[in-house]
Design a protein around this motif. Structure first.
Motif, mmCIF file in Angstrom:
data_model
loop_
_atom_site.group_PDB
_atom_site.id
_atom_site.type_symbol
_atom_site.label_atom_id
_atom_site.label_comp_id
_atom_site.label_asym_id
_atom_site.label_seq_id
_atom_site.Cartn_x
_atom_site.Cartn_y
_atom_site.Cartn_z
ATOM 1 N N ASN A 1 -1.321 3.410 -2.245
ATOM 2 C CA ASN A 1 -1.892 4.734 -1.985
ATOM 3 C C ASN A 1 -0.814 5.776 -1.731
ATOM 4 N N ARG B 1 0.831 -1.207 0.000
ATOM 5 C CA ARG B 1 0.000 0.000 0.000
ATOM 6 C C ARG B 1 0.867 1.260 0.000
ATOM 7 N N PRO C 1 -5.057 4.847 -6.516
ATOM 8 C CA PRO C 1 -5.663 5.742 -5.519
ATOM 9 C C PRO C 1 -4.611 6.404 -4.634
ATOM 10 N N LEU C 2 -3.704 7.146 -5.251
ATOM 11 C CA LEU C 2 -2.569 7.720 -4.542
ATOM 12 C C LEU C 2 -2.916 9.052 -3.902
#
Length: 406
Positions: free
Chosen positions: A251, A227, A272-273
């Protein structure tokens, strides 16, 4: 008869002595509690190796005539120490100094070990590998040095290892990268060197933070469970277009200040950074997002990217595309983005030849927004705030702009 009486007189004081010693043992155990003797001696050795920095009173209550399970930072389960938090965790409180004694490895039931920021020096004890129940190990922001013990990779329950902000040298152990339960590996701001080891897909790794080291070589395949990936400020080389598309759960991504090359995969812009940091590398080729990009901060500056500016980046709040080789006109969507929430658009030091919108429309850009067009193949139609490092030249020399038309 005399002999018997003499024997009886001789034995009586001895019995009294034994009774007296047993009473002392009972009294001592009543004070010390039921802590396992091995843990008791280990805590004494740990205490001898460390001391409070000026202003700290963490060890003030470590009086070994009392029950060690009541000491600050010590948590027991039954007769064993299961958690040890060394130092006062309150913000601004001074930390500890000294060194970590290998006796830590004798705390067989230890599950958590933490050390507050201070000036603790010396190596990370290899003996910690004997703490088979260890799940959390955080020794950040001290002056620890030497290599990471490879034996830590044998801790099958270790989930978090944080050795950040120290002076640790050597490689990232291959055994540690393969630790099956490890989910947080935080080794940033050290002096680690050598290549990145392979990280098997079977690992549970969620956070990998190795920024600000001296790591070199290519980025190996990484587990798709990741993540958070921070590898910035190293000396990594090669391409990442085969590595990044597999990391669909990211992210946060920071690969800045390396020597990476090749294209930037278009799929990266769909992640979805919260932040995309790829600046100061050697990335090349066009930027081709697969759709509109909603990442708040995108920094692609100081690379070798070329082609047209992608209008799909218009929804980015802070967009750095400066110091590349982009050509053509600035898409109207990008400039209009400054009136729709974009706060910063840096396009200086490229080969751009104009704007798709006229000067009148550009004049409607909000006062608080920043648009820098300096040192391109165009005469900027208006004064715009630029950073000092953009220089003072408003336009490139004409001989660098064969396609420019005034």
């Amino acid at each position: 008869m005399t002999t018997t009486m003499e024997c009886r007189c001789f034995l009586r004081p001895r019995r009294l002595l034994l009774v007296s010693l047993w009473s002392m043992v009972l009294a001592s155990s009543a004070v010390v509690g039921i802590l396992d003797p091995v843990d008791f001696l280990a805590l004494q050795a740990i205490r001898k190796g460390l001391e409070d920095m000026p202003g700290s009173r963490f060890f003030a209550a470590w009086d070994f005539t009392a029950d060690p399970c009541t000491f600050s930072g010590v948590l027991c389960d039954g007769d064993r120490v299961v958690a040890l938090a060394l130092g006062d965790p309150r913000a601004g409180s001074p930390g500890l100094q000294g060194g970590l004694d290998p006796a830590l490895g004798r705390l067989a039931a230890l599950a958590e070990l933490s050390l507050v920021p201070g000036r603790v020096t010396g190596p990370v004890p290899d003996a910690l590998a004997r703490c088979s129940d260890l799940r959390f190990l955080a020794l950040s922001k001290n002056l620890l040095s030497g290599p990471i013990p490879p034996t830590l990779g044998a801790l099958t329950r270790l989930r978090t290892l944080d050795l950040s902000y120290n002076q640790i040298t050597g490689p990232v152990p291959t055994a540690l990268a393969a630790a099956s339960a490890l989910s947080n590996l935080i080794l940033c701001h050290n002096q680690l060197s050598g290549p990145l080891p392979p990280f098997p897909d079977s690992t549970a790794l969620l956070r990998l933070d190795l920024k600000h080291n001296q790591l070199s070589g290519p980025v190996p395949p990484l587990p798709p469970s990741l993540r958070y990936l921070a590898l910035g400020s190293n000396a990594l080389t090669g391409a990442v277009d085969a590595v990044l598309p597999r990391l669909t759960r990211l992210n946060f991504l920071d690969l800045s200040f390396n020597q990476l090359q090749g294209p930037i995969p278009g799929s990266v812009f769909a992640l979805p950074l919260a932040m995309l940091q790829l600046q100061r590398n050697g990335f090349s080729g066009p930027v081709a997002p697969e759709g509109d990009v909603v990442i708040p901060v995108v920094d692609l500056s100081y690379n070798r990217l070329w082609g047209r500016l992608p209008p799909q980046l218009a929804a980015v709040e802070r967009l750095y595309l400066d110091n590349n080789r982009f050509t053509g006109e600035v898409p109207s969507r990008l400039v209009q983005g400054l009136t729709n929430g974009m706060q910063l658009l840096y396009l200086q030091h490229n080969f751009l030849t104009g704007l798709e919108i006229g000067p009148a429309a550009a004049a409607t850009i909000p006062v608080g927004a920043s648009l820098c067009l300096q040192y391109n193949c165009m005469e900027t139609p208006f004064d715009a705030p630029c950073p000092l490092k953009a220089g003072t030249q408003r336009m490139r020399p004409v001989d660098q702009c064969p396609d420019w038309r005034s």
